[in-house]
Scaffold this motif. Structure first.
Motif, PDB file in Angstrom:
ATOM      1  N   UNK A   1      13.974  -5.018   9.475  1.00 58.00           N
ATOM      2  CA  UNK A   1      14.849  -4.199   9.018  1.00 58.00           C
ATOM      3  C   UNK A   1      15.634  -4.904   7.890  1.00 58.00           C
ATOM      4  N   UNK A   2      15.931  -3.831   6.735  1.00 58.74           N
ATOM      5  CA  UNK A   2      16.673  -4.176   5.660  1.00 58.74           C
ATOM      6  C   UNK A   2      17.606  -3.059   5.282  1.00 58.74           C
ATOM      7  N   UNK A   3      18.419  -3.651   4.368  1.00 58.15           N
ATOM      8  CA  UNK A   3      19.431  -2.646   3.747  1.00 58.15           C
ATOM      9  C   UNK A   3      18.730  -1.606   3.016  1.00 58.15           C
ATOM     10  N   UNK A   4      18.980  -0.276   3.123  1.00 64.87           N
ATOM     11  CA  UNK A   4      18.244   0.966   2.431  1.00 64.87           C
ATOM     12  C   UNK A   4      19.502   1.698   1.772  1.00 64.87           C
ATOM     13  N   UNK A   5      20.426   1.389   1.203  1.00 68.27           N
ATOM     14  CA  UNK A   5      21.673   2.018   0.574  1.00 68.27           C
ATOM     15  C   UNK A   5      22.471   2.565   1.479  1.00 68.27           C
ATOM     16  N   UNK A   6      22.883   3.782   1.272  1.00 67.93           N
ATOM     17  CA  UNK A   6      24.118   4.387   1.899  1.00 67.93           C
ATOM     18  C   UNK A   6      23.549   5.878   2.256  1.00 67.93           C
ATOM     19  N   UNK A   7      24.290   6.350   3.487  1.00 66.43           N
ATOM     20  CA  UNK A   7      24.108   7.797   3.921  1.00 66.43           C
ATOM     21  C   UNK A   7      25.424   8.330   4.057  1.00 66.43           C
ATOM     22  N   UNK A   8      25.255   9.672   4.182  1.00 71.93           N
ATOM     23  CA  UNK A   8      26.468  10.392   4.390  1.00 71.93           C
ATOM     24  C   UNK A   8      26.956  10.714   5.819  1.00 71.93           C
ATOM     25  N   UNK A   9      26.073  10.121   6.788  1.00 70.75           N
ATOM     26  CA  UNK A   9      26.128  10.415   8.189  1.00 70.75           C
ATOM     27  C   UNK A   9      25.671   8.945   8.710  1.00 70.75           C
ATOM     28  N   UNK A  10      26.272   8.890   9.866  1.00 71.54           N
ATOM     29  CA  UNK A  10      25.517   7.564  10.792  1.00 71.54           C
ATOM     30  C   UNK A  10      26.746   7.035  11.743  1.00 71.54           C
ATOM     31  N   UNK A  11      26.443   5.913  12.250  1.00 68.03           N
ATOM     32  CA  UNK A  11      27.196   5.589  13.279  1.00 68.03           C
ATOM     33  C   UNK A  11      28.509   4.841  12.884  1.00 68.03           C
ATOM     34  N   UNK A  12      29.497   5.009  13.600  1.00 65.66           N
ATOM     35  CA  UNK A  12      30.853   4.608  12.999  1.00 65.66           C
ATOM     36  C   UNK A  12      31.124   3.140  12.637  1.00 65.66           C
ATOM     37  N   UNK A  13      30.203   2.279  13.514  1.00 70.20           N
ATOM     38  CA  UNK A  13      30.106   1.127  13.438  1.00 70.20           C
ATOM     39  C   UNK A  13      29.398   0.590  11.894  1.00 70.20           C
ATOM     40  N   UNK A  14      28.734   1.495  11.384  1.00 67.10           N
ATOM     41  CA  UNK A  14      28.149   1.222   9.931  1.00 67.10           C
ATOM     42  C   UNK A  14      28.969   1.612   8.737  1.00 67.10           C
ATOM     43  N   UNK A  15      30.208   1.988   9.043  1.00 69.75           N
ATOM     44  CA  UNK A  15      30.934   2.758   7.910  1.00 69.75           C
ATOM     45  C   UNK A  15      31.143   1.482   6.825  1.00 69.75           C
ATOM     46  N   UNK A  16      30.900   1.591   5.740  1.00 71.84           N
ATOM     47  CA  UNK A  16      31.023   1.167   4.615  1.00 71.84           C
ATOM     48  C   UNK A  16      32.308   1.324   3.833  1.00 71.84           C
ATOM     49  N   UNK A  17      33.516   0.283   4.491  1.00 68.08           N
ATOM     50  CA  UNK A  17      34.848   0.599   3.842  1.00 68.08           C
ATOM     51  C   UNK A  17      34.988   0.341   2.491  1.00 68.08           C
ATOM     52  N   UNK A  18      34.394  -0.504   1.802  1.00 67.01           N
ATOM     53  CA  UNK A  18      34.622  -0.570   0.339  1.00 67.01           C
ATOM     54  C   UNK A  18      33.910   0.542  -0.332  1.00 67.01           C
ATOM     55  N   UNK A  19      32.611   0.884  -0.108  1.00 65.71           N
ATOM     56  CA  UNK A  19      32.067   2.086  -0.639  1.00 65.71           C
ATOM     57  C   UNK A  19      32.696   3.347  -0.388  1.00 65.71           C
ATOM     58  N   UNK A  20      33.323   3.757   0.730  1.00 67.42           N
ATOM     59  CA  UNK A  20      34.157   4.722   0.899  1.00 67.42           C
ATOM     60  C   UNK A  20      35.565   4.814   0.268  1.00 67.42           C
ATOM     61  N   UNK A  21      36.166   3.679   0.105  1.00 68.24           N
ATOM     62  CA  UNK A  21      37.510   3.579  -0.615  1.00 68.24           C
ATOM     63  C   UNK A  21      37.310   3.932  -1.929  1.00 68.24           C
ATOM     64  N   UNK A  22      36.247   3.293  -2.658  1.00 67.91           N
ATOM     65  CA  UNK A  22      35.906   3.386  -4.028  1.00 67.91           C
ATOM     66  C   UNK A  22      35.544   4.703  -4.474  1.00 67.91           C
ATOM     67  N   UNK A  23      34.834   5.336  -3.600  1.00 67.56           N
ATOM     68  CA  UNK A  23      34.707   6.898  -3.782  1.00 67.56           C
ATOM     69  C   UNK A  23      35.660   7.731  -3.711  1.00 67.56           C
ATOM     70  N   UNK A  24      36.641   7.381  -2.594  1.00 68.91           N
ATOM     71  CA  UNK A  24      37.818   8.203  -2.658  1.00 68.91           C
ATOM     72  C   UNK A  24      38.891   8.110  -3.940  1.00 68.91           C
TER      73      UNK A  24
END
Length: 422
Positions: free
Chosen positions: A143-166
């Motif tokens: 498995x490898x990283x494949x960017x970001x998605x608008x839905x997924x498991x709470x354990x996979x939330x990207x805090x830095x990407x979420x905060x920057x977009x907000x």
């Protein structure tokens, strides 16, 4: 084995200390597994079963205050009063005392399944210098990283990407800052008249806009995304060379088979792209299947060169050295015809060792006849000379069943890049 501790941090304990305790416990379990393996028969060499570890050192570390004045109530105290000196406890801490001297604690016993037993036994083993000369058929197991998605498991939330977009959204919509609102409220306390009415209207408008533009919006949340990708795997081949001549007693053959059984389970368990070639020899060599190699009877004279010739021919026919990582493991009692020593050394130097990543030699002997002052066999002397000249070889001697497991662990334990097997 992976130990996942999901407990919350209790008082007086730290995550660092608890993780250190789990690592120490795993090491004790691995030691118990390896120790219990030494007395097993070859057919159940890596079966699960009951193992035990000592309770000494299994207490989880914790912080406690030393010194100072403390008032405590000890229930059930009928011996001491305030001001008495307490005797120092014995060194054993009350554990393991003799008969009638107090309580003692048994070892901690538990049962491991076969998979758990094998995983612990093979955890720190690997093929040395496994270079990726050529990649084998790929498998969808990585498995490898494949960017970001608008839905997924709470354990996979990207805090830095979420905060920057907000933050970008709030800036684009010109959401009022809390500092600006506080500054207007402070100015409101110092003014009156028309200015006060203007400030009240402005504050009301700003607070209404803050409510319309949240700090974090669901459209801002991004999840780390992973996808399965073909994972390249290095391909390797292990040659198992075993002497089955008449000089090999049943005890010696049993030692050799135990070693190869461990090697077989290790390779099949840890590597999916490893071919295993079984070659047994007397005065002539033949490639055989697994069943014949471990259970087929054979006897005759001894010509080690015949096994090396067979290995060389198989390498030329099926395993191109530029594409394969080649390993060899040989078991013998060290006996070889004197006239064959020269040819054996030449084959090793010119044909076998130049294409091998690693060559392991196990010399088996009779426990009753083994002494430290015995002269080395002709085969051991030859191999030792080649190893001293820099050949990628490892050599060990065994004469008892209990020595097989430590030797196997020593030959294939995980090593650093600069560490060479002696």
């Amino acid at each position: 084995m992976h130990i996942v501790d999901r407990r919350l941090n209790p008082g007086s304990k730290s995550l660092e200390n608890r993780q250190r305790f789990l690592r120490r416990a795993k090491a004790l379990v691995q030691g118990a597994v390896k120790k219990s393996s030494q007395d097993r028969d070859i057919k159940d060499v890596l079966e699960g079963g009951e193992v035990s570890i000592s309770l000494d050192g299994m207490d989880e570390p914790r912080f406690r205050r030393e010194g100072g004045t403390r008032d405590m109530v000890l229930p059930g105290n009928k011996k001491f009063v305030e001001g008495d000196w307490l005797p120092r406890p014995n060194q054993s801490g009350g554990k393991g005392s003799g008969a009638g001297e107090g309580d003692s604690e048994d070892a901690f016993r538990f049962v491991l399944s076969r998979d758990e037993f094998v995983d612990l036994f093979l955890d720190d083993l690997e093929l040395p210098d496994l270079a990726k000369r050529k990649l084998a058929d790929t498998e969808n197991e990585g498995i490898q990283r494949a960017g970001y998605a608008t839905s997924g498991s709470p354990a996979n939330i990207s805090i830095s990407r979420t905060v920057s977009r907000a933050l970008a959204r709030r800036v684009a919509l010109r959401r009022p800052r809390q500092e600006d609102i506080e500054a207007l409220e402070e100015e409101l306390t110092r003014c009156d008249g028309e200015r006060r009415a203007e400030l009240l209207a402005l504050l009301e408008a700003l607070k209404a806009k803050v409510k319309r533009i949240p700090f974090i919006d669901p459209i801002d949340i991004r999840y780390r995304r992973f996808e399965m990708v073909p994972k390249p795997v290095a391909q390797a081949v292990m040659f198992c060379l075993m002497d089955v001549s008449g000089s090999m007693s049943e005890h010696m053959k049993d030692l050799a088979k135990r070693f190869y059984m461990l090697l077989y389970v290790f390779l099949k368990r840890r590597y999916k792209h490893v071919e295993i070639v079984f070659i047994r020899h007397t005065d002539r060599a033949e490639e055989v299947d697994e069943e014949t190699f471990f259970h087929g009877p054979a006897s005759g004279g001894t010509l080690v060169s015949s096994a090396l010739v067979a290995m060389h021919e198989i390498v030329r026919a099926r395993f191109r050295p530029a594409d394969w990582n080649i390993y060899a493991a040989q078991a013998s009692d060290g006996d070889n015809m004197t006239s064959d020593s020269g040819l054996t050394g030449q084959l090793l130097t010119d044909k076998i060792l130049p294409v091998c990543q690693f060559f392991a030699y196990l010399e088996v002997g009779e426990a009753a006849n083994y002494t430290f002052d015995m002269p080395d066999s002709s085969l051991w002397t030859l191999y030792e000379r080649l190893r001293n000249d820099g050949a990628p070889m490892s050599m060990r001697k065994v004469s008892e069943r209990g020595e097989i497991f430590p030797v196997f662990q020593d030959l294939f334990k995980r090593r650093g890049k600069q560490e060479r097997v002696a």
